[in-house]
Design an enzyme around this catalytic site. Structure first.
Site, PDB file in Angstrom:
ATOM      1  N   TYR A 250       0.865  -1.203  -0.056  1.00  9.74           N
ATOM      2  CA  TYR A 250       0.050   0.010   0.019  1.00  9.74           C
ATOM      3  C   TYR A 250       0.988   1.202  -0.002  1.00  9.74           C
ATOM      4  O   TYR A 250       0.728   2.222  -0.767  1.00  9.74           O
ATOM      5  CB  TYR A 250      -0.800   0.155   1.199  1.00  9.74           C
ATOM      6  CG  TYR A 250      -1.665   1.060   1.397  1.00  9.74           C
ATOM      7  CD1 TYR A 250      -2.767   1.427   0.446  1.00  9.74           C
ATOM      8  CD2 TYR A 250      -1.643   2.205   2.378  1.00  9.74           C
ATOM      9  CE1 TYR A 250      -3.919   2.253   0.490  1.00  9.74           C
ATOM     10  CE2 TYR A 250      -2.164   3.237   2.433  1.00  9.74           C
ATOM     11  CZ  TYR A 250      -3.700   3.409   1.419  1.00  9.74           C
ATOM     12  OH  TYR A 250      -4.473   4.512   1.496  1.00  9.74           O
TER      13      TYR A 250
ATOM     14  N   SER B 194     -12.362   2.915   6.282  1.00  8.98           N
ATOM     15  CA  SER B 194     -12.601   2.418   4.881  1.00  8.98           C
ATOM     16  C   SER B 194     -13.396   1.024   5.101  1.00  8.98           C
ATOM     17  O   SER B 194     -13.275   0.221   6.343  1.00  8.98           O
ATOM     18  CB  SER B 194     -11.866   2.340   3.925  1.00  8.98           C
ATOM     19  OG  SER B 194     -10.681   1.504   4.456  1.00  8.98           O
TER      20      SER B 194
END
Length: 153
Positions: free
Chosen positions: A102, A137
């Site tokens: 990421y 999220s």
């Protein structure tokens, strides 16, 4: 005024982005503001995450936004106007443990959009990057040993 149009796009599917960009440009003729705000992340130790999953993260977080941007950019350049925004993450500036893929994808995106900002100045196209801290999220809880299912979208 234009009627809104819903256009579905899987930003990690690089092959369909050009067609979607054409659809948008055919519908409206131009894009004034492009906001790249899609992301995919995975949490896990480097040695536990497959190279295939690393590539999926890179497709969604780096290649997706730059492919869409490159598809819309010629129209903005020809009009000599437009705004491009990348909603990124603070991990594009600093890495933390268990987020290597990421963070790497977010670092790459920041580098690309920083360069783009300098290149687009002569065309009066504004390019900005927003790097908020952690964002809550959607997350699916993976089964043990199933890193593929630990993707956050």
């Amino acid at each position: 005024t234009y009627a809104p149009k819903l256009v579905l796009l899987d930003i990690s599917d690089i092959n369909c982005i050009q067609d979607v960009a054409k659809e948008i440009l055919n519908c409206y003729g131009c894009v004034d503001i492009l906001i790249n705000n899609a992301s995919m992340k995975v949490k896990g130790a480097v040695q536990s995450i497959s190279l295939e999953l690393d590539k999926k993260i890179m497709d969604a977080n780096y290649f997706g936004p730059i492919t869409l941007t490159k598809a819309i950019l010629p129209n903005m350049i020809s009009r000599r106007t437009g705004q491009i925004v990348l909603i990124n993450n603070i991990q594009g500036k600093i890495g933390i443990p268990f987020r290597a893929a990421y963070a790497a994808s977010k670092h790459a995106a920041v580098g690309f959009f920083d360069c783009l900002r300098a290149e687009m100045e002569e065309f009066d196209i504004s390019v900005g990057t927003v790097n908020p801290t952690f964002i809550c999220s959607y997350h699916r809880q993976p089964a043990p040993g199933n890193w593929e299912a630990s993707i956050w979208k």
